[in-house]
Design an enzyme around this catalytic site. Structure first.
Site, short mmCIF file in Angstrom:
data_model
loop_
_atom_site.label_atom_id
_atom_site.label_comp_id
_atom_site.label_asym_id
_atom_site.label_seq_id
_atom_site.Cartn_x
_atom_site.Cartn_y
_atom_site.Cartn_z
N ARG A 128 4.96 3.21 2.54
CA ARG A 128 6.15 4.03 2.28
C ARG A 128 6.54 4.82 3.53
O ARG A 128 7.69 5.17 3.73
CB ARG A 128 5.90 5.00 1.13
CG ARG A 128 5.79 4.30 -0.20
CD ARG A 128 5.54 5.32 -1.29
NE ARG A 128 4.49 4.84 -2.16
CZ ARG A 128 3.67 5.62 -2.86
NH1 ARG A 128 3.75 6.93 -2.77
NH2 ARG A 128 2.75 5.11 -3.64
N SER A 137 2.90 -9.43 -1.20
CA SER A 137 2.00 -8.79 -2.16
C SER A 137 1.26 -9.90 -2.90
O SER A 137 1.66 -11.05 -2.86
CB SER A 137 2.83 -7.96 -3.14
OG SER A 137 2.03 -7.53 -4.21
N ARG A 138 0.19 -9.48 -3.60
CA ARG A 138 -0.52 -10.48 -4.42
C ARG A 138 0.35 -10.92 -5.59
O ARG A 138 0.08 -11.93 -6.19
CB ARG A 138 -1.85 -9.91 -4.90
CG ARG A 138 -2.88 -9.72 -3.80
CD ARG A 138 -4.04 -8.89 -4.29
NE ARG A 138 -3.62 -7.56 -4.67
CZ ARG A 138 -4.38 -6.67 -5.31
NH1 ARG A 138 -5.61 -6.98 -5.63
NH2 ARG A 138 -3.91 -5.47 -5.60
N LYS A 172 -6.04 1.52 10.56
CA LYS A 172 -7.39 1.95 10.89
C LYS A 172 -8.26 1.93 9.66
O LYS A 172 -7.71 2.09 8.57
CB LYS A 172 -7.40 3.35 11.51
CG LYS A 172 -6.53 4.41 10.89
CD LYS A 172 -6.52 4.69 9.43
CE LYS A 172 -7.74 5.26 8.80
NZ LYS A 172 -7.61 5.57 7.35
N ILE A 188 0.59 3.66 2.04
CA ILE A 188 0.94 4.03 3.41
C ILE A 188 2.22 3.34 3.89
O ILE A 188 2.92 3.87 4.76
CB ILE A 188 -0.26 3.76 4.38
CG1 ILE A 188 0.02 4.35 5.76
CG2 ILE A 188 -0.58 2.29 4.49
CD1 ILE A 188 0.17 5.84 5.79
N TYR A 248 0.03 -13.38 0.47
CA TYR A 248 -0.08 -13.08 1.90
C TYR A 248 0.05 -14.37 2.71
O TYR A 248 0.65 -14.40 3.78
CB TYR A 248 -1.42 -12.40 2.21
CG TYR A 248 -1.71 -11.15 1.40
CD1 TYR A 248 -0.69 -10.35 0.92
CD2 TYR A 248 -3.02 -10.78 1.14
CE1 TYR A 248 -0.97 -9.21 0.17
CE2 TYR A 248 -3.32 -9.63 0.41
CZ TYR A 248 -2.28 -8.86 -0.08
OH TYR A 248 -2.55 -7.74 -0.82
N ALA A 281 0.83 -1.21 0.00
CA ALA A 281 0.00 0.00 0.00
C ALA A 281 0.86 1.26 0.00
O ALA A 281 2.02 1.24 0.43
CB ALA A 281 -0.90 -0.01 1.23
#
Ligand SMILES: NC(=O)c1ccc[n+]([C@@H]2O[C@H](COP(=O)([O-])OP(=O)(O)OC[C@H]3O[C@@H](n4cnc5c(N)ncnc54)[C@H](OP(=O)(O)O)[C@@H]3O)[C@@H](O)[C@H]2O)c1
Length: 336
Positions: free
Chosen positions: A17, A36-37, A97, A15, A58, A13
């Site tokens: 980073r 990752s996929r 979250k 985020i 995963y 994702a």
């Protein structure tokens, strides 16, 4: 278990980073790998962040005996599935979250955590910034008197296209993305659950069918007499503030939810007196949250926020979503 908590990351994702370098910076943790996929993307991210291991699924990461805990940065609607799978695989979980899409899902997670004896934390990282310790200290010292209003704004522009926020099936929409912070901070500051609420939303077609909220304005009324007013949106100019007003004064925080590594100020206002600027040292809230979590796992100490808190936040979000989707008419309005 090794002295340092060995982290694995689910998902490449945006985020991560910010969060991978932060977890790497923790004194009591190390990031061993990312999944990752696709193996190619996992490999690219692992190389970019200097991670020793990359996993092409995963599941493969969860099977690794080298990993103690996972950090989940997947779309909101996938959190439940991957938290449960991680716990089944014997991994502790720090999940972005909102923890899940409903109080019932949070309850499922809580039961699985109890059953496995593993730790789960909802990743509201902002709560670990010293700004909030300072805010709590001032509130405890009665700096605002009787708490009357909270104003919270949290908006940004996610852009159009393929963003996960535009997919109902991925748990998109403003309320569960940025609105969850507004609810969380209001419940934290009042230390209460709202007794009444109202909400209004703006919607657009989701990329996968149905209507998705682009922005929400909401009100939460707490039993002690405080009312929180918030607005949140994912197609708006970036704004991010918290104002806490009471009968004796007002506290104001700019950028309460953003990453703020530089020193900042918390403003304290009292009826025309000179404003007090409390200086707060900069800190990386992801680092502090990661260290708190790892400490809790390594030393068996309690987490500062439990899963009942996550369920309560989700319960309020669900109620706000329902309220916004069924706005009450103004019965006194003249009919045309
Ligand atoms: N704490 C914060 O400041 C903060 C900020 C932003 C977001 N978040 C939270 O972090 C999470 C991720 O948000 P983000 O905006 O960073 O997400 P994003 O960039 O869209 O990435 C989501 C990742 O999930 C994986 N994924 C698995 N199934 C997917 C699917 N069907 N569609 C799309 N992606 C899928 C993908 O990784 P692979 O392709 O590698 O499998 C993808 O990279 C959310 O829960 C969000 O609420 C937190």
């Amino acid at each position: 278990m090794s002295r340092k908590l060995r982290w694995g990351v689910l998902g490449t994702a945006r985020i991560v980073r910010k969060s991978i370098p932060a977890l790497q910076e923790t004194a009591n943790g190390e990031v061993l790998g990312i999944a990752s996929r696709t193996g190619e993307r996992a490999g690219e991210f692992a190389e970019k962040h200097g991670l020793p291991q990359a996993f092409g699924s995963y599941e493969a990461l969860l099977e690794s005996p080298d990993i103690d805990a996972v950090y989940i940065a997947l779309p909101n609607a996938l959190h439940l599935e991957w938290i449960l799978k991680s716990l089944d695989a014997g991994k502790h979980v720090l999940c972005e979250k909102p923890l899940a899409m409903s109080a019932a899902e949070c309850g499922e997670i809580s039961r699985k955590a109890d059953e496995t004896g593993l730790k789960v934390l909802e990743g509201f990282m902002y709560r670990f910034h010293p700004r909030f310790q300072k805010l709590q200290e001032l509130l405890a010292a009665n700096a605002v008197g009787d708490l009357t209003f909270l104003h919270v704004g949290h908006t940004f522009d996610a852009g159009g296209g393929d963003n996960i926020r535009w997919y109902t099936g991925l748990g998109g929409g403003a309320l569960f993305d940025t609105g969850c912070y507004c609810v969380n901070v209001s419940r934290m500051v009042t230390a209460q659950e709202p007794a009444h609420l109202a909400a209004f939303g703006n919607y657009r077609d989701a990329n996968d069918g149905g209507r998705i909220d682009t922005s929400i304005a909401g009100m939460l009324r707490f039993p002690g007499g405080a009312t929180a007013l918030f607005d949140t949106g994912v197609n708006l100019e970036r704004r991010n503030f918290l104002e806490v007003t009471g009968t004796a004064g007002r506290l104001y925080l700019d950028n309460p939810f953003g990453l703020l590594e530089e020193d900042s100020v918390l403003e304290e206002h009292h009826f025309g007196q000179e404003t007090v600027y409390h200086e707060v040292k900069g800190a990386n809230h992801f680092v502090r949250m990661g260290e708190h979590f790892a400490d809790s796992v390594l030393h068996g100490t309690p987490l500062r926020y439990d899963l009942a808190d996550a369920a309560n936040n989700a319960r309020v979000l669900e109620a706000l979503d329902a309220a916004a989707r069924t706005p009450q008419p103004n019965r006194t309005a003249a009919s045309s």
